[in-house]
Motif scaffolding. Sequence first.
Motif, PDB file in Angstrom:
ATOM      1  N   GLU A 263      -2.956  -4.330 -11.300  1.00 60.66           N
ATOM      2  CA  GLU A 263      -3.698  -5.231 -10.422  1.00 60.66           C
ATOM      3  C   GLU A 263      -3.109  -6.631 -10.420  1.00 60.66           C
ATOM      4  O   GLU A 263      -2.824  -7.203  -9.364  1.00 60.66           O
ATOM      5  CB  GLU A 263      -5.165  -5.274 -10.845  1.00 60.66           C
ATOM      6  CG  GLU A 263      -6.028  -6.143  -9.930  1.00 60.66           C
ATOM      7  CD  GLU A 263      -7.503  -6.050 -10.267  1.00 60.66           C
ATOM      8  OE1 GLU A 263      -8.314  -6.379  -9.392  1.00 60.66           O
ATOM      9  OE2 GLU A 263      -7.840  -5.661 -11.395  1.00 60.66           O
TER      10      GLU A 263
ATOM     11  N   ARG B 152      -1.096  -2.791  -2.488  1.00 63.24           N
ATOM     12  CA  ARG B 152      -2.407  -3.403  -2.686  1.00 63.24           C
ATOM     13  C   ARG B 152      -3.417  -2.890  -1.667  1.00 63.24           C
ATOM     14  O   ARG B 152      -4.606  -2.767  -1.953  1.00 63.24           O
ATOM     15  CB  ARG B 152      -2.305  -4.930  -2.580  1.00 63.24           C
ATOM     16  CG  ARG B 152      -1.613  -5.587  -3.756  1.00 63.24           C
ATOM     17  CD  ARG B 152      -1.887  -7.090  -3.787  1.00 63.24           C
ATOM     18  NE  ARG B 152      -1.428  -7.767  -2.575  1.00 63.24           N
ATOM     19  CZ  ARG B 152      -0.227  -8.311  -2.438  1.00 63.24           C
ATOM     20  NH1 ARG B 152       0.662  -8.225  -3.433  1.00 63.24           N
ATOM     21  NH2 ARG B 152       0.111  -8.941  -1.325  1.00 63.24           N
TER      22      ARG B 152
ATOM     23  N   PRO C 255      -5.057   1.182  -2.788  1.00 71.57           N
ATOM     24  CA  PRO C 255      -5.267   1.303  -4.236  1.00 71.57           C
ATOM     25  C   PRO C 255      -5.310   2.741  -4.718  1.00 71.57           C
ATOM     26  O   PRO C 255      -4.991   3.018  -5.870  1.00 71.57           O
ATOM     27  CB  PRO C 255      -6.613   0.606  -4.459  1.00 71.57           C
ATOM     28  CG  PRO C 255      -7.279   0.587  -3.120  1.00 71.57           C
ATOM     29  CD  PRO C 255      -6.170   0.489  -2.125  1.00 71.57           C
TER      30      PRO C 255
ATOM     31  N   VAL D 106      -1.934   3.771  -6.172  1.00 67.52           N
ATOM     32  CA  VAL D 106      -1.651   3.354  -7.543  1.00 67.52           C
ATOM     33  C   VAL D 106      -2.486   4.160  -8.524  1.00 67.52           C
ATOM     34  O   VAL D 106      -2.010   4.579  -9.577  1.00 67.52           O
ATOM     35  CB  VAL D 106      -1.909   1.843  -7.706  1.00 67.52           C
ATOM     36  CG1 VAL D 106      -1.651   1.415  -9.144  1.00 67.52           C
ATOM     37  CG2 VAL D 106      -1.013   1.049  -6.761  1.00 67.52           C
ATOM     38  N   ARG D 107      -3.745   4.406  -8.194  1.00 62.36           N
ATOM     39  CA  ARG D 107      -4.604   5.196  -9.082  1.00 62.36           C
ATOM     40  C   ARG D 107      -4.040   6.591  -9.303  1.00 62.36           C
ATOM     41  O   ARG D 107      -4.189   7.183 -10.365  1.00 62.36           O
ATOM     42  CB  ARG D 107      -6.009   5.284  -8.509  1.00 62.36           C
ATOM     43  CG  ARG D 107      -6.844   4.026  -8.651  1.00 62.36           C
ATOM     44  CD  ARG D 107      -8.310   4.310  -8.385  1.00 62.36           C
ATOM     45  NE  ARG D 107      -9.105   3.108  -8.525  1.00 62.36           N
ATOM     46  CZ  ARG D 107      -9.497   2.344  -7.508  1.00 62.36           C
ATOM     47  NH1 ARG D 107      -9.145   2.665  -6.271  1.00 62.36           N
ATOM     48  NH2 ARG D 107     -10.215   1.266  -7.718  1.00 62.36           N
TER      49      ARG D 107
ATOM     50  N   LEU E 257      -6.551  -0.312 -11.104  1.00 66.55           N
ATOM     51  CA  LEU E 257      -7.009  -1.339 -10.180  1.00 66.55           C
ATOM     52  C   LEU E 257      -8.525  -1.369 -10.195  1.00 66.55           C
ATOM     53  O   LEU E 257      -9.178  -0.336 -10.272  1.00 66.55           O
ATOM     54  CB  LEU E 257      -6.535  -1.046  -8.746  1.00 66.55           C
ATOM     55  CG  LEU E 257      -5.040  -1.168  -8.470  1.00 66.55           C
ATOM     56  CD1 LEU E 257      -4.731  -0.653  -7.078  1.00 66.55           C
ATOM     57  CD2 LEU E 257      -4.576  -2.601  -8.605  1.00 66.55           C
TER      58      LEU E 257
ATOM     59  N   ASP F 124     -12.236  -2.359  -8.328  1.00 72.01           N
ATOM     60  CA  ASP F 124     -12.744  -2.161  -6.971  1.00 72.01           C
ATOM     61  C   ASP F 124     -13.132  -3.460  -6.318  1.00 72.01           C
ATOM     62  O   ASP F 124     -13.750  -3.486  -5.259  1.00 72.01           O
ATOM     63  CB  ASP F 124     -13.973  -1.242  -7.004  1.00 72.01           C
ATOM     64  CG  ASP F 124     -13.603   0.182  -7.419  1.00 72.01           C
ATOM     65  OD1 ASP F 124     -12.530   0.621  -7.008  1.00 72.01           O
ATOM     66  OD2 ASP F 124     -14.393   0.816  -8.160  1.00 72.01           O
TER      67      ASP F 124
END
Length: 238
Positions: A193, A220, A223, A226-227, A235, A237
């Motif tokens: 993040e 970005r 997300p 990336v998760r 990241l 929420d």
Amino acid sequence: MLEVTDLYVNYGAVAAVQGMTLSASKGKITLILGANGAGKTTTLRAICGIQKPRSGTVTLDGKEIQGLKASKIVRRGLVMVPEGRRVFAPFSVEENLKLGGYAAKNRDTKTLEHVYETFPILFERRNGAAGLLSGGEQQMLAFGRALMSQADTILMDEPSMGLAPAVVDSVLQSAKDIADSGKTVLMVEQNAEASLEVADYVFLVERGEVAYSGTAAEAREDPALVRAFLGDAALSDD
């Protein structure tokens, strides 16, 4: 410009990096994200000459550097800020900085003055032992030591590791300031993040190879991407 093409690195019979291909540009932060064991740090170690690659090419400004000794790669203009900062605790802050400039082409006071201007806290603490600095200050010292080499390309391995949350943003902003000054920065980070906020480009790696690449802004905005590689905690929420 730094370019890594089809890089393979083994630890004995274990393949740690399998066909890694990525690049990093001047004035930008290029981020490598991935879960533990994905080959991130091994990639940096191979680039800077600490770990010998099995195959593949690493070029710096169009010239191949893979296979060179780490000391020669430093003289070519590439240095690494290691994980855990690795400052020389008993030495003073200024002694640590001067050690960083051992391979500099032009040893003068201007580079030291620039480091002190960039990190005023180091000037304030210049005569004190490096081991007495806080974690964030030691990271600034590690950055300053890299700048003392006058290298144009800087690898950063987990610069926020072990730091208090309140310090992480200032450390990563310092990394961005270094890139904004015209340096090429290739950074490995677990704090997805915070690092995506300062990065320009991102490579997500899995099992020693690139699984996704794109701009940090694109990452970005997605997300879930990336998760998928780093887990739900990568990241927030917010």
